[in-house]
Scaffold this active site. Structure first.
Site, PDB file in Angstrom:
ATOM      1  N   ASP A 252      38.319  29.544  48.032  1.00  0.00           N
ATOM      2  CA  ASP A 252      39.667  30.112  48.144  1.00  0.00           C
ATOM      3  C   ASP A 252      40.672  29.077  47.649  1.00  0.00           C
ATOM      4  O   ASP A 252      40.631  27.914  48.075  1.00  0.00           O
ATOM      5  CB  ASP A 252      39.950  30.468  49.612  1.00  0.00           C
ATOM      6  CG  ASP A 252      41.341  31.034  49.847  1.00  0.00           C
ATOM      7  OD1 ASP A 252      42.061  31.323  48.865  1.00  0.00           O
ATOM      8  OD2 ASP A 252      41.715  31.188  51.029  1.00  0.00           O
TER       9      ASP A 252
ATOM     10  N   HIS B 174      39.052  34.324  49.309  1.00  0.00           N
ATOM     11  CA  HIS B 174      40.305  34.864  49.834  1.00  0.00           C
ATOM     12  C   HIS B 174      40.210  36.373  50.002  1.00  0.00           C
ATOM     13  O   HIS B 174      39.794  37.102  49.099  1.00  0.00           O
ATOM     14  CB  HIS B 174      41.471  34.526  48.911  1.00  0.00           C
ATOM     15  CG  HIS B 174      42.802  34.695  49.565  1.00  0.00           C
ATOM     16  ND1 HIS B 174      43.318  33.758  50.440  1.00  0.00           N
ATOM     17  CD2 HIS B 174      43.708  35.702  49.531  1.00  0.00           C
ATOM     18  CE1 HIS B 174      44.478  34.180  50.890  1.00  0.00           C
ATOM     19  NE2 HIS B 174      44.734  35.357  50.360  1.00  0.00           N
TER      20      HIS B 174
ATOM     21  N   SER C 206      46.173  35.235  55.425  1.00  0.00           N
ATOM     22  CA  SER C 206      46.929  34.987  54.202  1.00  0.00           C
ATOM     23  C   SER C 206      48.423  34.858  54.524  1.00  0.00           C
ATOM     24  O   SER C 206      48.812  34.033  55.348  1.00  0.00           O
ATOM     25  CB  SER C 206      46.653  36.102  53.199  1.00  0.00           C
ATOM     26  OG  SER C 206      47.105  35.757  51.919  1.00  0.00           O
TER      27      SER C 206
END
Length: 410
Positions: free
Chosen positions: A350, A380, A196
């Site tokens: 995601d 995610h 991320s």
């Protein structure tokens, strides 16, 4: 005595009612706001997991409104309880690399030579997450790849606004490169990686190091569902997964404004793209174009949404979002073509999926060797659920195995 007992029962009753109200709100919020695509497995498990997120965020907001503490502080407090044990086959040392707190995981077994080094930058939107909360991830990678892994505790926003985060990651990486042998690391086999926001920091660190001719080159970078651009938040993955937990489309732009310390009321303009000057649309449009997204990723529905007309005042408040230090996709060609071998991980469900796909194409177009792993049933944050008991997802196990295989084979 009866009065005291009645008071205690009354307090318990009030707490029970408040808990039921919170639980009711959580279930309502999840069912009314989130939308899990029919093709996703383990829907109930994800909903329960998402509800735990909602409870923590809601409690944090209540405490903030009551003046007890900030929401982000409460979330960090809760996350801090997730502190898995260090694998017994590893040693773990808390050190400082050029002033940056790190935890160094090293296999206890003797090695015939110097090991690979892996600089890991955790996710959390640059505002939450910690060395402790990623201990299981880091231990797994260090153990299975027989590497020295350095988990970096970079400074968090909003107390420390960007670029403090990537600068801490860069400083810690430079320290390892320059002192590799003292940590049992081969300086020519150092990898940077993260998930991320941490994946974005890894990409930026790799870009910053390509011009350092006085240092050994990085061996590779591992970018796990990383952010790569803040220009277009209406790409196919943003539309298809706009309400997919745990990260909604609207949450992404909200977190961007909070991360850089700007008014969240700018979220609407950021989502529409009115912060992008015409000159930048011409310069970067070829890299952010949905034409660069393979057709197979548009099958779940996509309607092209042009950027809204440019508003100079909006750009004046958000200029950093379009700089290469923030949007790694926008680095110069001369930088991109010198980047090391790369593993890019994307997840089908995601919102950030297409950020990874766009960066993948940019690297490949400049001759960078790219390995790509697409987690068909991933979402995610799934990496953290590779060993989470009842909340373990097969996609997370698959993802972790692929990361390990990539590092082992370097």
């Amino acid at each position: 005595m009866e009065l005291l007992l009645g008071l205690v029962l009354g307090v318990i009753g009030v707490i029970g009612i408040l808990f039921l109200l919170l639980l009711s709100f959580t279930i309502y919020y999840d069912l009314s706001r989130s939308e899990i695509p029919s093709g996703f497995d383990s829907q109930l498990k994800l909903r329960v997991f998402h509800c735990s997120f909602i409870i923590v965020f809601a409690l944090g907001k209540c405490l903030e409104l009551l003046g007890v503490c900030r929401q982000v502080a409460f979330i960090r407090f809760v996350v801090s309880f997730r502190n898995p044990r260090v694998d017994p086959s590893l040693s773990a040392k808390d050190l400082h690399f050029d002033g940056v707190p790190v935890r160094v995981y090293q296999p206890k077994a003797p090695s015939a030579g110097l090991r690979k080094g892996f600089m890991f930058f955790h996710g959390g939107a640059g505002m939450i997450g910690s060395i402790a909360s990623y201990q299981d991830v880091c231990c797994k990678i260090a153990k299975e790849t027989d590497s020295v892994l350095v988990s970096v505790g970079y400074r968090l926003s909003p107390e420390h606004l960007p670029p403090a985060q990537y600068k801490d990651c860069l400083a810690a990486t430079l320290h390892l490169i320059q002192n590799a042998a003292s940590h049992g690391v081969d300086p020519s086999k150092i990898i940077v990686g993260g998930d991320s926001a941490g994946g974005n920091y890894a990409a930026v660190v790799a870009q910053k190091l390509v011009e350092r001719s006085d240092l050994p080159k990085l061996r590779a970078q591992v970018l796990i569902y990383q952010t790569s651009q803040a220009m277009d938040f209406n790409l196919p993955s943003y539309q298809q997964n706009s309400s997919m937990p745990p990260l909604f489309q609207e949450n992404v732009v909200y977190y961007v404004t909070k991360y850089i310390g700007k008014d969240p009321s700018l979220t609407g303009q950021l989502l529409k793209g009115s912060h992008v000057p015409d000159s930048m649309r011409l310069k970067y449009g070829k890299w952010v174009s949905p034409d660069n997204i393979p057709e197979r990723f548009k099958g779940r529905g996509y309607k092209q949404v042009p950027l809204a007309p440019y508003e100079p005042e909006v750009y004046r408040q958000l200029p950093e979002t379009l700089e290469a230090d923030f949007s790694c996709l926008f680095a110069d060609d001369s930088v991109i073509q010198k980047l090391p071998e790369t593993l890019i991980v994307s997840c089908e469900y995601d919102v950030l999926r297409d950020d990874g796909l766009l960066y993948k194409k940019r690297l490949e177009d400049h001759g960078v060797k790219v390995s790509w792993f697409h987690v068909e049933n991933g979402f995610h944050g799934v990496l953290n659920l590779f060993d989470a008991g009842l909340f373990t997802f097969p996609a997370a196990v698959e993802l972790m195995d692929r990361i390990v295989d990539f590092v082992k084979n370097l």
